[in-house]
Every structure is written in structure tokens, then in C-alpha cells.
Design a protein around this motif. Sequence first.
Motif, PDB file in Angstrom:
ATOM      1  N   PHE B 176       6.673  62.360  -2.180  1.00  0.00           N
ATOM      2  CA  PHE B 176       7.359  61.812  -1.072  1.00  0.00           C
ATOM      3  C   PHE B 176       8.508  60.962  -1.475  1.00  0.00           C
ATOM      4  O   PHE B 176       9.530  61.280  -1.507  1.00  0.00           O
ATOM      5  CB  PHE B 176       6.235  61.056  -0.013  1.00  0.00           C
ATOM      6  N   GLY B 177       8.238  59.973  -2.082  1.00  0.00           N
ATOM      7  CA  GLY B 177       9.241  59.084  -2.812  1.00  0.00           C
ATOM      8  C   GLY B 177      10.336  58.644  -1.770  1.00  0.00           C
ATOM      9  O   GLY B 177      11.440  58.514  -2.093  1.00  0.00           O
ATOM     10  N   ALA B 181      12.323  62.753  -0.560  1.00  0.00           N
ATOM     11  CA  ALA B 181      11.653  63.760   0.286  1.00  0.00           C
ATOM     12  C   ALA B 181      12.943  64.532   0.876  1.00  0.00           C
ATOM     13  O   ALA B 181      12.524  65.834   0.978  1.00  0.00           O
ATOM     14  CB  ALA B 181      10.784  63.280   1.450  1.00  0.00           C
ATOM     15  N   SER B 188      10.683  67.945  -3.829  1.00  0.00           N
ATOM     16  CA  SER B 188       9.520  67.141  -3.108  1.00  0.00           C
ATOM     17  C   SER B 188       8.550  67.876  -2.593  1.00  0.00           C
ATOM     18  O   SER B 188       7.384  67.687  -2.665  1.00  0.00           O
ATOM     19  CB  SER B 188      10.195  66.225  -2.032  1.00  0.00           C
ATOM     20  N   ILE B 189       8.972  68.992  -1.946  1.00  0.00           N
ATOM     21  CA  ILE B 189       7.995  70.075  -1.216  1.00  0.00           C
ATOM     22  C   ILE B 189       7.045  70.866  -2.434  1.00  0.00           C
ATOM     23  O   ILE B 189       5.792  71.034  -2.356  1.00  0.00           O
ATOM     24  CB  ILE B 189       8.893  71.072  -0.616  1.00  0.00           C
ATOM     25  N   SER B 213       3.325  56.923   4.652  1.00  0.00           N
ATOM     26  CA  SER B 213       4.449  57.519   4.425  1.00  0.00           C
ATOM     27  C   SER B 213       3.857  58.941   3.479  1.00  0.00           C
ATOM     28  O   SER B 213       4.486  59.958   3.815  1.00  0.00           O
ATOM     29  CB  SER B 213       5.407  56.789   3.469  1.00  0.00           C
ATOM     30  N   MET B 216       2.178  61.167   5.583  1.00  0.00           N
ATOM     31  CA  MET B 216       2.683  61.923   6.547  1.00  0.00           C
ATOM     32  C   MET B 216       3.450  63.168   5.765  1.00  0.00           C
ATOM     33  O   MET B 216       3.534  64.040   6.168  1.00  0.00           O
ATOM     34  CB  MET B 216       4.104  61.129   6.981  1.00  0.00           C
ATOM     35  N   HIS B 217       3.735  63.016   4.425  1.00  0.00           N
ATOM     36  CA  HIS B 217       4.239  64.180   3.681  1.00  0.00           C
ATOM     37  C   HIS B 217       3.054  65.035   3.422  1.00  0.00           C
ATOM     38  O   HIS B 217       3.418  66.195   3.618  1.00  0.00           O
ATOM     39  CB  HIS B 217       4.926  63.531   2.334  1.00  0.00           C
ATOM     40  N   GLY B 219       0.334  65.307   4.603  1.00  0.00           N
ATOM     41  CA  GLY B 219      -0.332  65.952   5.857  1.00  0.00           C
ATOM     42  C   GLY B 219       0.691  66.787   6.526  1.00  0.00           C
ATOM     43  O   GLY B 219      -0.012  67.966   6.889  1.00  0.00           O
ATOM     44  N   GLY B 220       2.014  66.866   6.100  1.00  0.00           N
ATOM     45  CA  GLY B 220       2.738  67.627   6.740  1.00  0.00           C
ATOM     46  C   GLY B 220       2.637  69.056   6.083  1.00  0.00           C
ATOM     47  O   GLY B 220       2.914  70.084   6.741  1.00  0.00           O
ATOM     48  N   VAL B 221       2.675  69.086   4.968  1.00  0.00           N
ATOM     49  CA  VAL B 221       2.332  70.309   4.095  1.00  0.00           C
ATOM     50  C   VAL B 221       1.196  70.968   4.340  1.00  0.00           C
ATOM     51  O   VAL B 221       1.033  72.243   4.720  1.00  0.00           O
ATOM     52  CB  VAL B 221       2.602  69.883   2.393  1.00  0.00           C
TER      53      VAL B 221
END
Lengths: 500, 248
Positions: B176-177, B181, B188-189, B213, B216-217, B219-221
Motif C-alpha cells: 500500500f504505502g 500505491a 504496489s499491485i 488503508s 483497503m488495498h 481487500g481491493g485486490v
Amino acid sequence: MSGTFVGMPAFPEAARAALGDTQLRHNLAHATGVIRAKRSRLVTEVEESMPESGGWEALRLAGAGVKDRALRDLETQLVLLEERLTAAGATVHWARDAAEANAIVVAVAQRHQATEVVKVKSMVTQEIGLNEALEAEGIDAWETDLAEIIVQLGDDLPSHILVPAIHRNRAEIREIFLREMGKVGKPAPEGLTDEPAVLAGAAREHLREKFLRAKVAVSGANFAIAETGTLVVVESEGNGRMCLTLPEVLVSVVGIEKVVPTWAELDPLLRLLPRSSTGERMNPYTSTWSGVTPGDGPQEVHVVLLDNGRTRALADDVGRQALRCIRCSACLNVCPVYERTGGHAYGSVYPGPIGAILNPLLKGTGDPQTDSLPYASSLCGACFEACPVRIDIPEVLVHLRSKVVDGHRDDTVPKAEAVAFKGAAYALGDSRRLAWAERASGLAGRVMTRFGRTSLPGGRAAAGRVPGPGVGKWTSARDLPAPPAESFRAWWKRTDGGRR
Amino acid sequence: MRVALMVTCVNDAMFPETGKAVVTLLRRLGVDVEFPTAQTCCAQPMVNTGYLDEAVPVVRTFVDAFAGYDAIVTPSGSCAGSARHQHGIVARRSGDAALERAVAETSPRTYELTEFLVDVLGVTDVGAYFPHRVTYHPTCHSLRMLGVGDRPRQLLEQVRGLRLTELPAAEECCGFGGTFAVKNADTSIAMGADKARHVRDTGAEVLVAGDNSCLMHIGGVLSRQRSGVRVMHLAEILAATEDAAVTA
Ligand code: SF4
């Protein structure tokens, strides 16, 4: 032969290319994983074997202390080093930058009519582009570290401090040896396999004739001890020792930050370095020399003390700790960014976390490639945790980011990002303004969900792929939860903190 | 003891349930937590991107909002780390001696939620019930900047019904960072994808962490991969009981 980092794109672009190379990612993940495990075993061993003296942390503090003492007193230490080296029969040169250093080495080689030189421990000579400078004068420079040979023969660039060819696997190395060795000297033996020992043997055979023939050798140094005027090189293969003893003339290019005041102070550094770098208790070879010994070893010894941005780094009160670096590469091996992008993306012989701070410190900020490096980190802190001399790399990264930003404060057309952060600072400077922005985002959330038609596990609405620069980059591979209809602040106010 | 909730800007705007969960949890433990409404953000987004001048008014708002509290509790390792380790840098840069003094007052009193529960309140069993298979990701800033150590585990182990499974390569960054991101989205991905793979390998239903945060990253993936794994903030699990789910 051997490429150059000049003209490399900024980190994000270079990284994108590397990320697409699955072989590279596989090689790196495997290699760094192996070294990481070895290192952590040996750190634990120190923890367990010397609990009464404070273990690894105490050793780290001692190492950092030694380097800090040397840097604080750098001028005195360097003058002492010069004095002692000269007394021992060496010729000391001072070089402000790459061009001066290269000119000194070229002049020495030319005085001896050398058409080739052998090299060892040559990171600093990569930094100054010495091979290219020699080549321009018709002098061939041969690398003698196994990994460096692989890089040189493969017409490649180093991608790791300790294992410059870490991005290559055994099969690739065999190919390179078979194809290239014959063109520049003794060819690879028939029936060469990709066994590490067989490959190392082929390199040794190939090098031997070069060692015996070369009149001039060029080296770097891991440490330079001021009190006795002694240079120290540590290595794993012993080729360096050949390089340091067989030729008639030895030129060592040494960064001024390599100075260590006394022999006693070398002790913690020699214990920290091999454990952190190769995951060994001790280096297989530690060579030390001081000037000229009649009838034994090189009879003409030159030492080039190189600045090339080091005094600039020293003048940076947060960044100067980077000069403590003993080039162990532990920070690279634990860095999740490095593990995925490899070393080339950093556009320098110093890659990974240390490269991300050292390059801007040495070169100064202001160039797009250099300025991209402090941002090539998620600030996870693994590098700081691993660094044997306690360089707080995340702290320096953030500090350098502020230098990059400050360098653009007077731009006539500010970057979109700068405008955004100014806006954020305005909104976040006052809670009423923030509450207003949150209401706007709640509205935007309702719009945003219409793009994605998706929901997160648990049922929350989310945005899928959304166009646009910031959010677009986020949603290229990640869903984004839609902002909720009511912020926490609004909920607290409406319900009196849940009491209503 | 006067205790303030620092909800953080991300939780305030994006994850209000986490803030509500902290309120529920602390009240259950007998803490009358207050929410100073003048608060905004810890200034970390500015600091970490290099906008130090822009961080000054935000830090000033922070110290003003939280002046006089005995403890400032936040459900974010990253924001607690920012208050403890970055506010001083910002204040020094501002050249405002009063701000420096104010930061010296608030910084050491800022606690990440699990630190507050274990160190200040001295509890590890918060009376929670959560009958699910869970895996825990220690976020980098809680792990390395704050050194929360095994406090989150101590708390999770006491949650009734919860089955904790070991996350492979748990201590590796999720990618994330903050602005990383977006600035280095591809890297990041790639990091997030590896983290998501490890999470899936555990077979857990829920991934839990102390920073929304990072969640969110990841979880988004996970969501884009249609993995079915849900992400939840640790506070929401600790707030859950047999009688009442989290007040949402
Ligand atoms: S910064 Fe530290 S960990 Fe990285 S190479 Fe230098 S000494 Fe080793």
C-alpha cells in the motif's frame, strides 16, 4: 563492453518493464529468499551466543558508532590516512569527481603502456564509469569477481551490490560463458554444465591467464584504516587476492567515506558485514595491504581518494547517515520493492533501498530519474530493520522526498500533485472544511458506485475500474470501496456519539 | 483518565464502522471515550509524500484538538506512528517553538488501539465473540515503526469462537504505502497480489489488520480476484459479541 545506466527512465517506468519479466521475478524471489534465510539464522546466532553483551543490536550500535566517529572527524582521518599510506610507499591522489578519478587511473595505465587491466571490488569504479573511460583510451578492463564477469560477458548491468548477476540463473550463465568467453580470451571448456562449481571453475581458468598477463590492477576497498594506512578488501572467491598481489602496479579507488580510524574499530564492522551480506560468520578472504613491500606484491601502489558527491551527502544532516553504509546488501535482500523490480530499475550501480537514498544524496536532487528514487519505496521499514549500521533509510527517504518537493516550490506551473496537497492541507487544517469535503465525497461515492456495479465481500458497494489519473491507477487492479453515505464525524454529531 | 478517539481521516471518511467499533469496545471496557470534533488528520499523507510545509497546519490542528487528554487512541498503527515519529520533524521545520512543545506533549500520549488495550488498560480478553476463521496481517508501521509486537495476537487469541490461521510471509509489506500505491501502482499491485495469494492460501474467511488503508488495498485486490475473502479492522472483531454485532 559493459553497458551504462545513463539515460535510464524514472523508476516507475523502469519498474513496469521489469515487473513484466517473470523469469527475473522468479530468479530474484528465489535468490533473495535464500540469502535472507541465511542472514537471519546468523543474526539469531549472535543473539543467542552473546546475550550478556547485548546481542545483535549492540553490535549494530557499535558499527554505527565507528562509522559516525570517522565521518565526524573525516578531514583529520583522511589526512592521517594519506600520511601513513605515503610513508608506506603508496602514492595518494585526491579526486573531486568521476572525471578526475578516471584521468588518474588512465594516466597510470598509460605510463606502464598497459592495454588491459584486471579489476576487483569495483562498485566505485562502476559509479565513476572507469571501464568506459579506459576503453576510450584503448585499454580493456577485465572484471574478476565471478558475478561481475557474468555481467561483463553478458554485456549487462549489475543489479545487486553483492551479487551483481542475481537476476541471472545458472542456465543463462552457462549460455553467456559458452557464447562470450572465447571472444575475449580462453574459451569455456567443452561440455560445460550449469553446475555452480563447474561454472566457477570455467571462470577461474578464463581469468588465470588474464591475471598472469596483466601489469596493472584496479581495486576498490571495503575499509581504509587511518592509523596504519591500511586498505582492506573482503571477498569470497580469492580472485581478488590474485588481483591485489600478482600485477606490478595496483591502483585502488576508494570513496572517502570508507575510512575507519583504528584497527580495533574494524572489529564490529568485520563481524557485521559477512553476516549481513553473504550470511557467513566470516569472509573467506580478507586481504589487507599498506603501500609497497619490496620484492613482494605490486611494486607501485596508488590510492585515489574519491569524493564524487560524498561531501555533498555529508553536508545533509539527515542524509549523512547513508555514508555509514558498508555495502552489505542486506537492505536489498529484504526489500519487497527490489524483490519485484530488480536492480536495473534504480538506474545506478547502487540499487535497492540504499540506492534510493544514496543516489540523490551523491548527485543532488533535480533530475527526474534521481527524483523518482526516494518514492521507490512503500516505507515499510524492512531495510532499516536489516541494516547492520542502523541507517534509518525510511527517515532519509521521507527527508529526500521533501527536498524533491521543495525543489519545485517555485515552479511557474505547479504539478497536479502539489495543487492536490495544497488543497488537502487547506481542508485538513480545519475540521469544518473537512466535514464539508466528506459530504462531497459521500455524494461522489454514490456516483462512483455506478461505474463499477460491484460489491466487496461483506456487501459494501465498491467501484471497479474507474477512469482518471489517481483513482484510475488505483482501480487498474484493485476495487475501491465507495465512500459511505455518512462519515464518522456526521454519525457522532447526529447520534451524540451513539447515545441518541 | 480522559481518553480521546483519534479516528483518522481515512476511517472518518471511508470506514466509519471502525470508529464506531472502537467506541463500542472502549465503552464496554468502562472507558468514556470522547471524540474531539476539531480533529482532522495525522498529516502523514503530506509528510510521506514530501509536502512538509503543507503538514504544518495539519499538525497544529492535531495538537490543538487533542490538548489536555491523558490518552489519544487510534485504530491505526500508521497514524499513531506518524504522531509519535513525524510530528516532531514537522514542528522543527516550522520553526514554531510553541508547536514543538505541544507536539512533545501529545506525541508520547498517542496510542495505537492494541497498545492502549494491553498496556494502558491491561486487558487482553475484551469479551469478544467472532466465530470465524481469521488470518492476521501485521501492517508495517504497527510492526516496525511502533513495535506493537504480539499485542494484536494476544487480543485475537482471547476472542471466543475465532480460529486464527498463520499467514505466510506475514511480515512482508502489502504494497500500500500511501501515495506509493498510485505513484508506483504497478509495483504496489504486484506486492498486493502476492499478499492476496498468501491470504487465500490460509483458507481464512476474514483477513484482519490494524490499519484500514492496508486493508483497503489488499481487500481491493482480493475483491477484484473474486476471492470471497472479507477484510475487517481488528477493532470491529474485538467489538463483536454474542448479543450485539457491531453497531453499524
Ligand atoms: S544501507 Fe545498510 S543494509 Fe543496505 S547495503 Fe548499506 S549497510 Fe547494508
